[in-house]
Design a protein around this motif. Structure first.
Motif, PDB file in Angstrom:
ATOM      1  N   SER A 113       1.754  -2.890   8.037  1.00 48.57           N
ATOM      2  CA  SER A 113       2.434  -4.278   8.565  1.00 48.57           C
ATOM      3  C   SER A 113       4.194  -3.320   7.442  1.00 48.57           C
ATOM      4  N   LYS A 114       5.260  -4.514   7.753  1.00 47.23           N
ATOM      5  CA  LYS A 114       6.746  -4.513   7.820  1.00 47.23           C
ATOM      6  C   LYS A 114       6.896  -4.287   5.802  1.00 47.23           C
ATOM      7  N   TYR A 115       6.124  -5.715   5.071  1.00 52.03           N
ATOM      8  CA  TYR A 115       6.170  -5.333   4.162  1.00 52.03           C
ATOM      9  C   TYR A 115       4.924  -5.047   2.447  1.00 52.03           C
ATOM     10  N   ASN A 116       4.324  -4.860   3.348  1.00 47.60           N
ATOM     11  CA  ASN A 116       2.715  -4.320   2.917  1.00 47.60           C
ATOM     12  C   ASN A 116       2.104  -3.743   3.979  1.00 47.60           C
ATOM     13  N   ARG A 117       2.176  -2.102   3.504  1.00 45.15           N
ATOM     14  CA  ARG A 117       0.835  -1.009   3.679  1.00 45.15           C
ATOM     15  C   ARG A 117       0.026  -0.673   2.925  1.00 45.15           C
ATOM     16  N   ALA A 118      -1.086  -0.684   3.625  1.00 46.05           N
ATOM     17  CA  ALA A 118      -2.148  -0.088   2.483  1.00 46.05           C
ATOM     18  C   ALA A 118      -3.392   0.644   3.626  1.00 46.05           C
ATOM     19  N   ILE A 119      -4.342   1.310   2.821  1.00 43.56           N
ATOM     20  CA  ILE A 119      -5.107   2.297   2.469  1.00 43.56           C
ATOM     21  C   ILE A 119      -6.527   1.899   1.669  1.00 43.56           C
ATOM     22  N   VAL A 120      -7.664   1.494   1.521  1.00 43.42           N
ATOM     23  CA  VAL A 120      -8.459   0.591   0.957  1.00 43.42           C
ATOM     24  C   VAL A 120      -9.685   1.225   1.464  1.00 43.42           C
ATOM     25  N   LEU A 121     -10.313   1.769   0.360  1.00 41.19           N
ATOM     26  CA  LEU A 121     -12.019   2.415   1.033  1.00 41.19           C
ATOM     27  C   LEU A 121     -12.634   1.926  -0.216  1.00 41.19           C
ATOM     28  N   SER A 122     -13.627   0.924   0.459  1.00 40.61           N
ATOM     29  CA  SER A 122     -14.346   0.044  -0.579  1.00 40.61           C
ATOM     30  C   SER A 122     -16.208   0.630  -0.140  1.00 40.61           C
ATOM     31  N   THR A 123     -16.785  -0.202  -0.983  1.00 38.65           N
ATOM     32  CA  THR A 123     -17.851   0.204  -1.067  1.00 38.65           C
ATOM     33  C   THR A 123     -18.937  -0.545  -2.296  1.00 38.65           C
ATOM     34  N   THR A 124     -20.041  -1.543  -1.600  1.00 44.05           N
ATOM     35  CA  THR A 124     -20.611  -2.449  -2.429  1.00 44.05           C
ATOM     36  C   THR A 124     -21.861  -1.914  -2.230  1.00 44.05           C
ATOM     37  N   ASN A 125     -22.859  -2.158  -2.791  1.00 46.20           N
ATOM     38  CA  ASN A 125     -24.430  -2.584  -3.320  1.00 46.20           C
ATOM     39  C   ASN A 125     -24.702  -3.310  -3.666  1.00 46.20           C
ATOM     40  N   ARG A 144     -22.935  -4.129  -7.590  1.00 48.61           N
ATOM     41  CA  ARG A 144     -21.516  -3.106  -7.681  1.00 48.61           C
ATOM     42  C   ARG A 144     -21.110  -2.836  -6.724  1.00 48.61           C
ATOM     43  N   THR A 145     -19.344  -2.704  -6.411  1.00 51.23           N
ATOM     44  CA  THR A 145     -18.586  -2.509  -5.974  1.00 51.23           C
ATOM     45  C   THR A 145     -17.387  -2.060  -6.060  1.00 51.23           C
ATOM     46  N   ASN A 178      16.003  -0.315   1.101  1.00 52.38           N
ATOM     47  CA  ASN A 178      14.889   0.362   1.512  1.00 52.38           C
ATOM     48  C   ASN A 178      13.858   1.425   0.103  1.00 52.38           C
ATOM     49  N   TYR A 179      13.904   0.190  -1.045  1.00 53.93           N
ATOM     50  CA  TYR A 179      13.082   0.380  -2.141  1.00 53.93           C
ATOM     51  C   TYR A 179      11.285  -0.008  -2.157  1.00 53.93           C
ATOM     52  N   ARG A 180      10.849   0.582  -2.839  1.00 53.22           N
ATOM     53  CA  ARG A 180       9.229   0.414  -2.673  1.00 53.22           C
ATOM     54  C   ARG A 180       8.274   0.183  -4.008  1.00 53.22           C
ATOM     55  N   LEU A 181       7.775  -0.905  -4.287  1.00 52.86           N
ATOM     56  CA  LEU A 181       6.449  -0.462  -5.467  1.00 52.86           C
ATOM     57  C   LEU A 181       5.214   0.676  -4.680  1.00 52.86           C
ATOM     58  N   LEU A 182       5.443   1.830  -5.499  1.00 53.22           N
ATOM     59  CA  LEU A 182       4.096   2.524  -4.848  1.00 53.22           C
ATOM     60  C   LEU A 182       2.741   2.053  -5.275  1.00 53.22           C
ATOM     61  N   THR A 183       2.135   2.038  -4.886  1.00 50.55           N
ATOM     62  CA  THR A 183       0.040   1.637  -6.657  1.00 50.55           C
ATOM     63  C   THR A 183      -0.238   2.467  -6.296  1.00 50.55           C
ATOM     64  N   SER A 184      -1.203   3.035  -6.414  1.00 51.37           N
ATOM     65  CA  SER A 184      -2.865   3.882  -6.063  1.00 51.37           C
ATOM     66  C   SER A 184      -3.744   3.565  -7.314  1.00 51.37           C
ATOM     67  N   GLY A 185      -4.719   3.640  -7.130  1.00 51.40           N
ATOM     68  CA  GLY A 185      -5.818   3.731  -8.367  1.00 51.40           C
ATOM     69  C   GLY A 185      -7.221   3.219  -7.605  1.00 51.40           C
ATOM     70  N   ALA A 186      -8.027   3.050  -8.617  1.00 48.69           N
ATOM     71  CA  ALA A 186      -9.558   2.802  -8.531  1.00 48.69           C
ATOM     72  C   ALA A 186      -9.776   1.359  -9.380  1.00 48.69           C
ATOM     73  N   SER A 187     -11.078   1.069  -8.859  1.00 50.41           N
ATOM     74  CA  SER A 187     -11.819  -0.025  -9.853  1.00 50.41           C
ATOM     75  C   SER A 187     -13.485   0.213  -9.502  1.00 50.41           C
ATOM     76  N   MET A 188     -13.610  -0.628 -10.169  1.00 52.72           N
ATOM     77  CA  MET A 188     -15.854  -0.213 -10.214  1.00 52.72           C
ATOM     78  C   MET A 188     -16.071  -2.359 -10.968  1.00 52.72           C
ATOM     79  N   ARG A 189     -16.762  -2.969 -10.272  1.00 52.20           N
ATOM     80  CA  ARG A 189     -16.737  -4.283 -10.566  1.00 52.20           C
ATOM     81  C   ARG A 189     -18.195  -4.520 -10.550  1.00 52.20           C
ATOM     82  N   PHE A 190     -18.669  -5.214 -11.004  1.00 51.96           N
ATOM     83  CA  PHE A 190     -20.193  -5.870 -10.699  1.00 51.96           C
ATOM     84  C   PHE A 190     -19.949  -7.410 -10.879  1.00 51.96           C
TER      85      PHE A 190
END
Length: 765
Positions: free
Chosen positions: A471-483, A493-494, A511-523
């Motif tokens: 999208s114009k304002y929010n771009r994302a790539i998300v990989l997710s797995t849940t057991n 567990r996700t 043309n400023y932006r906030l760039l966020t990358s990370g990883a998380s795990m939750r139960f």
């Protein structure tokens, strides 16, 4: 002359009799012992099929009676159009001519149905590729096709079957359909109704005489199933209002000679209106009469209500089931006082015998593993039958989302009157999806999306997915797995891996932006059957990428913390959802709470968000929906609250009538930067779209929105809340929920950015 004619007839009859006698004498053979049996004429049918149908074998004694039985058996297979037996010495030859097989089935001119639907209807009657062709079967196919079209009010549909022979004794079948115009309901009459107006009663029906949206709802197309459903609705309407002797005497459906107009007449007898004078319990209630009395929904002094009676008997049966009495019977017996129009209800109960569950069987799960289904069961084998646990088990299996149908039936065990078997009948549905599409909203403009999701990987019940948003304002790539069963106790567990690029909705050409990358795990820990608590941790890297027209607040935060900041957020959440539908709810409640705590790194903060939704069915058509959302955040250890964790408000999903994300604090550049506190209150009353009947996928709604966003050091000030009222349209479209709103801000301040018309695909409130 008469004598000559009589003499001629006598001679002719004698000649026919002599011919038949000669033929019978020629066909009849003397019995003999079979030395060999041969089969000629086979093309596709296996010889073993023929030999298995013969009532004799090599070495048996053969006679005419056995030969006739063999011919009957072979014809009964339906594989041959001719069968002959020839005996040469003591060798019998079976000569067959196979029926042609169906090579292909096609439909020409069919627009009302897709070809897959019609082919399924053909399979149901036994006509499919590879099967022997039978003219009688083709005639049945024509009748079945006509029945399908009659169900869609296409009474003038004509079907012509073309059989085209091709090589290797095969045929192609083509059904050419001339659908014609659908017959439409021109008139609905209800005779005999006195207590309620005819317009009120017809308003209960899904069938109607049409409107300007009938092309979408097809509510003016007659179907017997729809009429039966409407008659049940009519019956329930009367029975819930005291008319316990109401009946539908007859229905007449008349179609015009040109098969285009239909008139429906319903004749009813209302009977008298009865008031409940009292409720009495009789029979064996296991010494728990007080418990059962607390389950009674019938209210003395009010009109008889069949729904209350049904709810009471079901509650009684379920309560008996909770003690193991799977065969309990509860019968409401009315004691009618016609002189005073009063009725006393006697609830007679017979718990019958207590039962154990001997075995639980799972059927229909060709892909999903048994353990995925069984781990959702709360009823166990070799324990008392428990109706509450059976129902809970069914609901849990249904909520998995892997099955289009979940049915549980109990079966008596022969010779064991105190045991039952529980059978879970499942119909699986595809759980994987590959999506490539585009969305559009007044705020986001064009947004391309791509996703690969599999909710039941290899039948294990695990989830795996990747999502891409451009999208114009929010771009994302998300990989997710849940057991969902990371532990045997049901703790899920996700794991998420993500990278996002975003900026505030208010675009000033920067043309400023906030760039966020990370990883998380939750139960996810199931604390009860309805409540799940989530615990998790993650690691994030956020970069403020400078550019033109960057808000001053972003520069200020970067000077204090830096353009690049790292954080280790801990998350705690809770969710409960009892809505009857996620897309178009009419009753139930939804609650969720999410909190986030930055415990390490450059960003130290706490952030919480709570949402509450409640849906009330005012009537069958009208629904009241209430929504509230509260959010708050605060910086810790003397650091400011991270600007990239701010809340935003304004637009669809919050306060309509204002531009998306523009409410709340602004910096010196005039840019809306959100805030650390948020409050949103919404109220909606929805109804079917005019002309759409009772269709719940297309509705209009009136709404009132109140809310705002505040800075970290600001207090909640209700005097600064913005408010709006308006009308909207919601449509559960093939590409997702579409919502359009026209709002008028009734409480605004100078400088607020107004946007009265807004729409979005995918917004839920």
């Amino acid at each position: 002359m008469k004598q000559n004619i009589f003499g001629f007839r006598l001679k002719a009859a004698s000649a026919v009799a002599a011919l038949l006698f000669a033929a019978q004498a020629a066909w009849a053979i003397d019995p003999f012992t079979l030395a060999d049996i041969r089969v000629e004429g086979l093309q596709r049918v296996e010889p073993g099929t023929v030999f298995a149908s013969l009532p004799f074998r090599v070495g048996d004694n053969y006679n005419d009676e056995k030969g006739a039985g063999a011919i009957r058996s072979l014809f009964a297979l339906g594989l041959f159009k001719d069968v002959r037996l020839e005996a040469r010495g003591n060798v019998l030859t079976v000569i067959v001519e196979e029926r042609p097989t169906v090579a292909g089935i096609d439909f020409a001119g069919a627009k009302e149905f897709d070809k897959d639907t019609l082919k399924k209807a053909m399979r149901d009657i036994g006509l499919t590729e590879g099967r022997p062709f039978d003219k009688a079967l083709a005639d049945r196919a024509e009748q079945e096709l006509k029945r399908q079209y009659v169900n869609r009010s296409l009474y003038g549909a004509e079907i012509v079957t073309t059989v085209t022979p091709i090589e290797r004794n095969r045929v192609n079948l083509t059904f050419t359909v001339s659908e014609g115009e659908p017959a439409r309901i021109k008139d609905i009459r209800i005779t005999g109704a006195k207590a309620f107006s005819e317009g009120t009663l017809k308003g209960l029906f899904d069938l109607d005489t049409g409107g300007w949206l009938s092309w979408y709802t097809k509510s003016d197309r007659y179907a017997r199933a729809k009429l039966n459903a409407d008659l049940e609705t009519l019956r329930s309407y009367y029975l819930q209002r005291g008319y316990m002797e109401f009946r539908v005497d007859s229905t007449q459906v008349a179609i015009s000679p040109n098969k285009q107009d239909i008139s429906v007449t319903i004749n009813v007898t209302e009977g008298q209106r009865y008031v409940v004078s009292g409720v009495k319990l009789e029979g064996n209630y296991l010494g728990r009469e007080e418990e059962f009395k607390s389950l009674v929904k019938i209210v003395p002094g009010e009109p008889y209500n069949s729904e209350q009676v049904a709810q009471t008997t079901k509650a009684f049966t379920d309560h008996f089931g909770a003690f193991g009495f799977a065969f309990a019977r509860v019968e409401p017996v009315p004691d009618i006082d016609r002189a005073n129009n009063r009725v006393a209800l006697v609830l007679q109960a017979e718990p019958s015998r207590r039962a154990y569950v001997r075995r639980i069987s799972v059927a229909g799960n060709n892909r999903t593993r048994d353990e995925v289904v069984r781990r959702e069961f709360r009823q166990f084998e070799s324990s008392w039958f428990n109706g509450d646990k059976i129902k809970l088990s069914r609901d849990r299996i249904d909520r998995l989302g892997y099955f289009s149908s979940v049915d549980i039936e109990t079966q008596d065990v022969a010779g064991s009157p105190d045991q039952v078997d529980v059978v879970v009948n499942l119909v699986e549905k595809p759980t994987g999806s590959l999506s490539l599409g585009a969305g559009f909203s007044s705020a986001e403009k064009v947004a391309l999306t791509f996703g690969i999701k599999q909710e039941n990987v290899f039948g294990t019940g695990n989830y795996l997915g990747i999502d891409v948003n451009t999208s114009k304002y929010n771009r994302a790539i998300v990989l997710s797995t849940t057991n969902p069963y990371f532990t045997p106790d049901g703790i899920s567990r996700t794991i998420d891996l993500y990278t996002r690029s975003s900026r505030p909705y208010q675009d000033q050409g920067g043309n400023y932006r906030l760039l966020t990358s990370g990883a998380s795990m939750r139960f996810g820990v199931p604390f009860s059957e309805l409540d799940t608590v989530f615990f998790g941790a993650g690691a994030e890297r956020t970069e403020i990428k400078p550019g033109t027209n960057i808000p001053a607040s972003y520069l200020s935060y970067a000077e204090q913390v830096g353009y690049v900041s790292y954080s280790v957020p801990l998350t705690v959440g809770w969710a409960r959802d009892s809505r009857d539908s996620a897309l178009s709810p009419s009753s139930g409640r939804y609650q969720r709470f999410n909190s986030e705590l930055g415990v390490a790194g450059d960003a130290r903060y706490v952030r919480g968000n709570y949402q509450f939704q409640q849906y009330y069915p005012i009537t069958k058509k009208y629904t009241l929906a209430l929504n509230s959302e509260l959010g708050a955040g605060k910086g810790l250890n003397g650091l400011p609250f991270p600007i990239f964790k701010n809340f935003y408000s304004g637009g669809l999903g919050s306060v309509r009538g204002f531009e998306q994300g523009t409410l709340g604090p602004r910096d010196v550049t005039g840019a809306s930067v959100g805030g650390a506190k948020k409050i949103t209150l919404n109220a909606e009353v929805s109804a079917p779209f005019p002309g759409a009947g009772n269709d719940r996928t297309l509705r209009i709604f009136g709404f009132t929105d109140v809310g705002n966003v505040y800075g970290e050091n600001q207090r909640f000030d209700f005097g600064e809340m913005r408010a709006s009222v308006g009308l909207g349209l919601s449509w559960v479209s093939p590409v997702g929920p579409l919502r359009i709103a026209i709002a008028n801000p009734v409480r605004k301040e100078p400088g607020d950015r107004i946007q009265k018309f807004q729409f979005q695909i995918g917004s839920s409130f």
